[in-house]
Design an enzyme around this catalytic site. Structure first.
Site, PDB file in Angstrom:
ATOM      1  N   TRP A  98       0.785  -0.908  -0.176  1.00 15.37           N
ATOM      2  CA  TRP A  98       0.028   0.313  -0.374  1.00 15.37           C
ATOM      3  C   TRP A  98       0.632   0.805  -0.632  1.00 15.37           C
ATOM      4  O   TRP A  98       0.422   2.610  -0.026  1.00 15.37           O
ATOM      5  CB  TRP A  98      -0.743   0.067   1.256  1.00 15.37           C
ATOM      6  N   ASN A  99       2.095   1.217   0.351  1.00 17.34           N
ATOM      7  CA  ASN A  99       3.042   2.260   0.420  1.00 17.34           C
ATOM      8  C   ASN A  99       3.280   3.280  -0.753  1.00 17.34           C
ATOM      9  O   ASN A  99       3.790   4.279  -0.866  1.00 17.34           O
ATOM     10  CB  ASN A  99       4.236   2.110   1.796  1.00 17.34           C
ATOM     11  N   HIS A 126      -3.542  -5.675  -5.376  1.00 17.57           N
ATOM     12  CA  HIS A 126      -2.953  -4.738  -4.311  1.00 17.57           C
ATOM     13  C   HIS A 126      -2.889  -5.130  -3.376  1.00 17.57           C
ATOM     14  O   HIS A 126      -3.813  -6.237  -2.840  1.00 17.57           O
ATOM     15  CB  HIS A 126      -3.487  -4.145  -5.690  1.00 17.57           C
ATOM     16  N   GLU A 146      11.141  -8.157  -2.814  1.00 18.33           N
ATOM     17  CA  GLU A 146      11.709  -6.618  -2.008  1.00 18.33           C
ATOM     18  C   GLU A 146      11.175  -6.493  -0.666  1.00 18.33           C
ATOM     19  O   GLU A 146       9.766  -6.613  -0.209  1.00 18.33           O
ATOM     20  CB  GLU A 146      11.341  -5.606  -2.842  1.00 18.33           C
ATOM     21  N   CYS A 159      10.194   1.304   2.810  1.00 12.05           N
ATOM     22  CA  CYS A 159      11.712   0.037   3.632  1.00 12.05           C
ATOM     23  C   CYS A 159      12.745   1.059   3.037  1.00 12.05           C
ATOM     24  O   CYS A 159      13.800   0.295   3.774  1.00 12.05           O
ATOM     25  CB  CYS A 159      11.101  -0.713   1.672  1.00 12.05           C
TER      26      CYS A 159
END
Length: 457
Positions: free
Chosen positions: A133-134, A158, A231, A265
């Site tokens: 979501w970021n 998503h 990731e 991240c």
């Protein structure tokens, strides 16, 4: 599982979306497989690149609409949301521009024998993308852009809190001219995702998300012999060894910590400062962070919005309190109002403190004092993560030496917020495997087929 748009600034659930039925999920997989076997194999690289270019153009043309969606879905400050849409557009353009270069035959010089040998890159088939979501648009762009140019087709699951942006992205692919089935948005549950990964028509999966999600997906993919790119999280160090301009270094440190309200991240999260700069850095850094207050993300002046959800803010609150209970010093901040969280600084985080091994996803910074270069490298590497890192020094030889010693997939020297479509993105250790973006991002899900010819034609 519920897909819903819930405004983190107010807590109001604005819209809900139904999870895909098992029957419709099978139809989606079948459509993606059919398009791969027909359209993908009958189109040229140039034709697919032209469609990907149009996807990028449509992102830019619809930038305000797209930005408004994610401000509502996950609280991103609107100016940052607009910048994300533009970056996504640039990624699609980059892969359109370089499609021929990345997919051209690669000759191999033979050691013995007559004839020739080349490696020819071709598509694998249907791929599953599991996105967070970021960065709702950017994350999709770096996965879908190169793979659609290559000729792979995409099933995209998503985040549950981003259903509206997910639908908007699929519509852009259709409006750009891609056939139905080339890019398919699926509102799938976790058990349904396991079904997708196991399906023999699906050739690979790319996930950006948590360690737990990555481990689960990798386990399922491994059982089914599927290629996987992961990731995952990061606790990136910002190492300050020397500087000619401490104020500029401090501002860069603040920018590196607060990007996307600290929910990135590869944001700098642990600040490792050489002893003779530590006190001055901590004072200036704390003061600068204190100037940034969480505010309405729809305002053009907002630099820090709410966290993505009330739950995310509650989890961060618990982390900070646990860090303090285990001996950390709360220098400033730590306050929470709903999903809004104060900029926060922690010091005296020892290796025994759980906080030293955790990722803080929000505007919380840990500051460490390093005795010398070796100590700084030791602190920087004392983490299970290895995504990105930042190094500030005025010594060129030191920069090269320390960059070699940092256990991370990326090292940025004397610069922050310098990601680019051309730069490979990925990490080591528990931050995942594989790369996205750049030439390497276009080389993950391809068949590198050797063609060895025995005569001179």
């Amino acid at each position: 599982m519920s897909y819903a748009v819930t405004n983190p600034a107010t807590g109001e659930t604005v819209k809900t979306f139904d999870t895909i039925s098992d029957e419709d999920l099978q139809a989606a997989i079948a459509a993606a497989d059919s398009v791969f076997r027909t359209w993908s194999r009958s189109t040229t690289v140039q034709e697919r690149a032209a469609l990907v270019r149009r996807v990028g153009e449509l992102h830019v043309e619809r930038r305000q609409q797209l930005a408004d969606i994610i401000v509502l879905e996950m609280g991103k400050p609107v100016e940052q949301a607009l910048a994300e849409v533009d970056f996504a557009g640039a990624i699609y353009e980059y892969y359109a521009d370089h499609a021929d270069e990345f997919l051209k035959d690669e000759p191999i010089q033979l050691l013995d024998g007559d004839g020739s040998a080349v490696v020819r890159r071709s598509a694998l088939g249907v791929l599953l993308g599991i996105m967070p979501w970021n960065f709702p648009y950017y994350q999709v762009a770096r996965f879908a852009g190169p793979n659609l140019v290559i000729g792979n087709t995409i099933l995209l699951k998503h985040a549950e809190q981003c259903p509206e942006s997910a639908a908007a992205i699929q519509q852009i692919f259709l409006d750009a001219g891609f056939p139905e089935g080339a890019y398919v948005n699926i509102y799938a549950s976790h058990p349904q995702i396991e079904t997708v990964i196991a399906d023999p028509r699906v050739q690979g999966v790319s996930l950006t998300g948590s360690e737990r999600a990555g481990a689960k997906v990798a386990e399922i993919a491994g059982r089914n012999l599927k290629k996987v790119v992961l990731e995952l999280g990061g606790s990136d160090p910002f190492i300050l060894l020397s500087t000619d301009d401490l104020d500029a270094a401090v501002q860069n440190a603040v920018d590196a910590r607060l990007d996307n309200s600290g929910q990135s991240c590869n944001a700098a999260k642990r600040f490792v400062v050489i002893d003779d700069l530590y006190d001055s850095f901590l004072s200036k850094f704390t003061e600068k962070l204190a100037e940034v207050e969480a505010s309405d993300p729809t305002s053009e002046e907002s630099a820090l919005g709410p966290l993505s959800s009330l739950k995310a803010a509650e989890n961060l609150d618990e982390q900070v309190k646990r860090a303090v209970e285990n001996g950390a010093t709360l220098v400033r901040g730590g306050g929470r109002n709903g999903a809004f969280f104060e900029t926060t600084v922690l010091t005296d985080v020892t290796p025994e403190n759980p906080a030293s091994k955790e990722e803080f996803f929000g505007p919380v910074a840990q500051v460490f004092r390093a005795k010398d270069e070796d100590d700084a490298v030791r602190i920087a590497n004392d983490t299970p993560f290895g995504l990105g890192s930042y190094l500030y020094t005025t010594d060129k030889e030191q920069a090269s030496r320390v960059a070699d010693r940092i256990e991370a997939g990326m090292v940025f020297v004397n610069v922050v917020l310098a990601d680019g479509a051309e730069l490979p993105f990925g990490g080591v250790k528990r931050s995942g495997s594989g790369r996205e973006l750049g030439r390497f991002g276009a080389d993950e899900f391809v068949n590198k087929k050797l063609i060895r010819v025995g005569n001179d034609w």
